[in-house]
Design a protein around this motif. Structure first.
Motif, PDB file in Angstrom:
ATOM      1  N   LYS A  34      47.423  36.608  35.222  1.00 45.01           N
ATOM      2  CA  LYS A  34      47.147  35.352  35.925  1.00 45.01           C
ATOM      3  C   LYS A  34      48.369  34.451  35.995  1.00 45.01           C
ATOM      4  N   THR A  64      45.518  38.772  41.157  1.00 45.65           N
ATOM      5  CA  THR A  64      44.453  37.819  40.855  1.00 45.65           C
ATOM      6  C   THR A  64      43.112  38.540  40.813  1.00 45.65           C
ATOM      7  N   ASP A  65      42.857  39.395  41.804  1.00 43.29           N
ATOM      8  CA  ASP A  65      41.616  40.173  41.826  1.00 43.29           C
ATOM      9  C   ASP A  65      41.523  41.093  40.616  1.00 43.29           C
ATOM     10  N   ASP A  86      40.643  39.057  37.524  1.00 50.50           N
ATOM     11  CA  ASP A  86      39.223  38.684  37.568  1.00 50.50           C
ATOM     12  C   ASP A  86      38.337  39.889  37.279  1.00 50.50           C
ATOM     13  N   ASP A 109      35.689  40.448  34.229  1.00 51.88           N
ATOM     14  CA  ASP A 109      34.297  40.832  34.505  1.00 51.88           C
ATOM     15  C   ASP A 109      33.933  42.128  33.792  1.00 51.88           C
TER      16      ASP A 109
END
Length: 122
Positions: A19, A89-90, A93, A97
Motif C-alpha cells: 500500500k 492496490t487491488d 486489498d 480480504d
C-alpha cells in the motif's frame, strides 16, 4: 526471498509495504505524463529546435521518423505505471480480504448448546 537465505517462508507479503509503494507508481506515471506532454507540445511548437548544424541535422534525421513511435512508447509506459499502481492496490486489498477469510475459517464460534465449533467445519 531470492537472496540465498532460506527462511522457510514461501511468500512474505506485507500489505503495508504494498500500500505504501503503490502510490509511487501513480506519482511517477503522472510525472512521466507531464514530461511527455511538455516534450510533445514544446517540440511541436518549436518545429526543429535542434538546428541546422551537422549535429542538429543528424539528430533531426534520426528523431523525426521515430518521433511518434517514441511518444507512443512513452505513453505506454505512463499507462503501465498507472496500471501497476492499480494492480498493487487491488492485490493489497485482496491479500487483506484473503487473510480475513482464512482467519474466519479457523475461528471458534460458540454454538447454541455451549460447545465450541469450528466456524468452517460442517
Amino acid at each position: 526471498m531470492g537472496d540465498g537465505n532460506d527462511s522457510g517462508k514461501v511468500l512474505d507479503i506485507k500489505t503495508a509495504d504494498i500500500k505504501s509503494t503503490a502510490p509511487v507508481f501513480h506519482t511517477q506515471g503522472k510525472n512521466l505524463s507531464t514530461a511527455l506532454t511538455t516534450l510533445v507540445t514544446t517540440l511541436d511548437g518549436l518545429g526543429a529546435p535542434w538546428g541546422d548544424d551537422e549535429q542538429g541535422k543528424s539528430f533531426g534525421d534520426a528523431y523525426r521518423p521515430q518521433q511518434r513511435a517514441i511518444e507512443k512508447a512513452a505513453g505506454t509506459l505512463v499507462l503501465g505505471l498507472i496500471s501497476i499502481h492499480e494492480a498493487m492496490t487491488d492485490m493489497a486489498d485482496g491479500h487483506v480480504d484473503n487473510d480475513e477469510l482464512i482467519a474466519g475459517m479457523f475461528t471458534k464460534v460458540q454454538s447454541k448448546d455451549g460447545d465450541d465449533h469450528d466456524r468452517g467445519a460442517k
